[in-house]
Enzyme design. Structure first.
Site, PDB file in Angstrom:
ATOM      1  N   ALA A   1     -11.721  -4.981   6.382  1.00 13.02           N
ATOM      2  CA  ALA A   1     -11.989  -5.673   5.120  1.00 13.02           C
ATOM      3  C   ALA A   1     -10.700  -6.333   4.627  1.00 13.02           C
ATOM      4  CB  ALA A   1     -12.511  -4.704   4.075  1.00 13.02           C
TER       5      ALA A   1
ATOM      6  N   ASP B   1      -7.011   2.630   3.720  1.00 16.27           N
ATOM      7  CA  ASP B   1      -8.172   2.552   4.601  1.00 16.27           C
ATOM      8  C   ASP B   1      -7.981   3.661   5.635  1.00 16.27           C
ATOM      9  OD1 ASP B   1      -9.891   1.963   6.722  1.00 16.27           O
ATOM     10  OD2 ASP B   1      -9.565  -0.189   6.624  1.00 16.27           O
TER      11      ASP B   1
ATOM     12  N   HIS C   1      -9.814   6.144   1.065  1.00 14.81           N
ATOM     13  CA  HIS C   1     -11.196   5.686   1.164  1.00 14.81           C
ATOM     14  C   HIS C   1     -11.627   5.395   2.597  1.00 14.81           C
ATOM     15  CE1 HIS C   1      -8.621   2.100   0.266  1.00 14.81           C
ATOM     16  NE2 HIS C   1      -9.294   1.604   1.301  1.00 14.81           N
ATOM     17  N   ILE C   2     -12.939   5.545   2.794  1.00 11.91           N
ATOM     18  CA  ILE C   2     -13.592   5.174   4.047  1.00 11.91           C
ATOM     19  C   ILE C   2     -14.569   4.057   3.713  1.00 11.91           C
ATOM     20  CG2 ILE C   2     -15.073   5.927   5.940  1.00 11.91           C
ATOM     21  CD1 ILE C   2     -14.001   8.772   5.496  1.00 11.91           C
ATOM     22  N   TYR C   3     -14.412   2.909   4.330  1.00 15.37           N
ATOM     23  CA  TYR C   3     -15.298   1.783   4.058  1.00 15.37           C
ATOM     24  C   TYR C   3     -16.725   2.077   4.525  1.00 15.37           C
ATOM     25  CZ  TYR C   3     -11.678  -1.411   2.463  1.00 15.37           C
ATOM     26  OH  TYR C   3     -10.687  -2.020   1.715  1.00 15.37           O
TER      27      TYR C   3
ATOM     28  N   ASN D   1       0.067   5.014   9.383  1.00 17.56           N
ATOM     29  CA  ASN D   1       1.093   5.182   8.358  1.00 17.56           C
ATOM     30  C   ASN D   1       1.829   6.507   8.497  1.00 17.56           C
ATOM     31  OD1 ASN D   1      -1.033   3.551   5.940  1.00 17.56           O
ATOM     32  ND2 ASN D   1       0.718   2.667   6.994  1.00 17.56           N
TER      33      ASN D   1
ATOM     34  N   ARG E   1      -0.612   3.842  -2.715  1.00 23.06           N
ATOM     35  CA  ARG E   1      -1.580   3.579  -3.779  1.00 23.06           C
ATOM     36  C   ARG E   1      -3.003   3.543  -3.252  1.00 23.06           C
ATOM     37  NH1 ARG E   1      -3.807  -1.296  -3.371  1.00 23.06           N
ATOM     38  NH2 ARG E   1      -2.686  -2.864  -2.154  1.00 23.06           N
ATOM     39  N   SER E   2      -3.185   3.134  -1.990  1.00 19.09           N
ATOM     40  CA  SER E   2      -4.510   2.897  -1.439  1.00 19.09           C
ATOM     41  C   SER E   2      -4.431   2.982   0.077  1.00 19.09           C
ATOM     42  CB  SER E   2      -4.991   1.499  -1.863  1.00 19.09           C
ATOM     43  OG  SER E   2      -6.191   1.151  -1.214  1.00 19.09           O
TER      44      SER E   2
ATOM     45  N   CYS F   1       0.858  -1.205   0.000  1.00 20.83           N
ATOM     46  CA  CYS F   1       0.000   0.000   0.000  1.00 20.83           C
ATOM     47  C   CYS F   1       0.888   1.248   0.000  1.00 20.83           C
ATOM     48  CB  CYS F   1      -0.926  -0.023   1.200  1.00 20.83           C
ATOM     49  SG  CYS F   1      -2.107  -1.395   1.167  1.00 20.83           S
TER      50      CYS F   1
END
Length: 282
Positions: free
Chosen positions: A281, A186, A224-226, A194, A183-184, A157
């Site tokens: 997830a 949560d 993103h937010i799940y 991070n 890249r991505s 990530c």
């Protein structure tokens, strides 16, 4: 009040209010019950932190700084891809029966390449260049190796850390800065984790290179937010803010490979209650 809190609240509010949804689309992640894990997301988020002003730990809730440091050391110092070398259990879902996460993260840092000056792995080359050629624009680590992706249990990530040295007017020491490319992310589960990890990595590398830790720029392609996190985030960003904690390292450590979690000093960390049982997830 903590500037990290302000940035986090602004980012989360923007995602919730202006983000696009993946609901109904074909997505890889699943919840524990097998249903698709959809997200609200923003593309191309960029946050800036200055470690000369304060350490960027959230105070809305506590970030486990020693555990975050332990994972950084696992990747960049131990160069391990085995969860048995890690104190926390955050990687267990991606490990095989031997504890390996495949050719990911620490494995990539430890891969040796040949240079005119000799053979170096990625972290050793960073340390060498900062000592011998600090104003180079080529000082980085990159964990996203396409030829090895099929043998990684999870694609990296946060994958690219670029180091850059500046000499500020009147400063006695050079300033070491870092650009982190992800890249991505949560946002609820991993954003401040991070940020704090790479702030600590920047501090360690700066200290052993005789420099001052400066700017940390965090670029996230897909922030993103799940769907099952939205209400949790709404509550979190309404909480009171507190002053940022004072975070430092044992000044006697001069070799990157000598740092341990015991060398991290955290003082005055006031924060809100922890958010428990966050669904993840996979």
């Amino acid at each position: 009040m903590s500037k990290a809190d302000d940035l986090f609240v602004s980012m989360c509010s923007d995602i919730i209010e202006h983000g696009t949804t993946t609901e109904g689309q074909r997505v890889r992640p699943r919840w524990e019950d097998g249903t698709p894990a959809y997200t609200l997301k923003r593309f191309g988020v960029c946050n800036r932190y200055d470690l000369r002003e304060e350490f960027p730990a959230l105070t809305l809730r506590r970030t486990a700084l020693k555990s975050a440091l332990d994972e950084v050391l696992w990747i960049y110092q131990k160069k391990s891809n085995n969860v048995r070398d890690l104190r926390s259990h955050i990687w267990d879902a991606w490990a095989d029966e031997s504890g390996s996460i495949g050719k990911a993260y620490g494995y990539q840092v430890g891969v040796t390449s040949r240079y005119p000056e000799g053979d170096f792995d990625q972290m050793d080359r960073v340390l060498f260049d900062l000592r011998e050629n600090p104003y180079s624009r080529r000082i980085m680590t990159n964990l996203y190796t396409f030829s090895d992706l099929s043998e990684m249990h999870l694609y990296p990530c946060a994958f690219n850390a670029i180091y850059n040295v500046t000499q500020e007017p009147g400063a006695e020491r050079p300033t070491l800065n870092m650009l982190l490319v992800q890249r991505s992310q949560d946002v609820l589960a991993a954003n401040n984790w991070n940020v704090c990890q790479y702030a600590l990595l920047l501090m360690m590398v700066a200290q052993v290179s005789g420099m001052e830790a400066g700017g940390l720029v965090h670029m996230i392609a897909d922030a993103h937010i799940y769907d099952r996190h939205v209400d949790i985030v709404r509550e979190l960003i309404e909480r009171p803010h507190y002053p940022a904690p004072h975070v430092s390292l044992n000044p006697e450590v001069t070799d990157f490979y000598d740092f341990t979690c015991d060398d991290l000093v955290v003082e005055g960390y006031e924060h809100g209650p922890q958010v428990k049982n966050i669904p993840i997830a996979v």
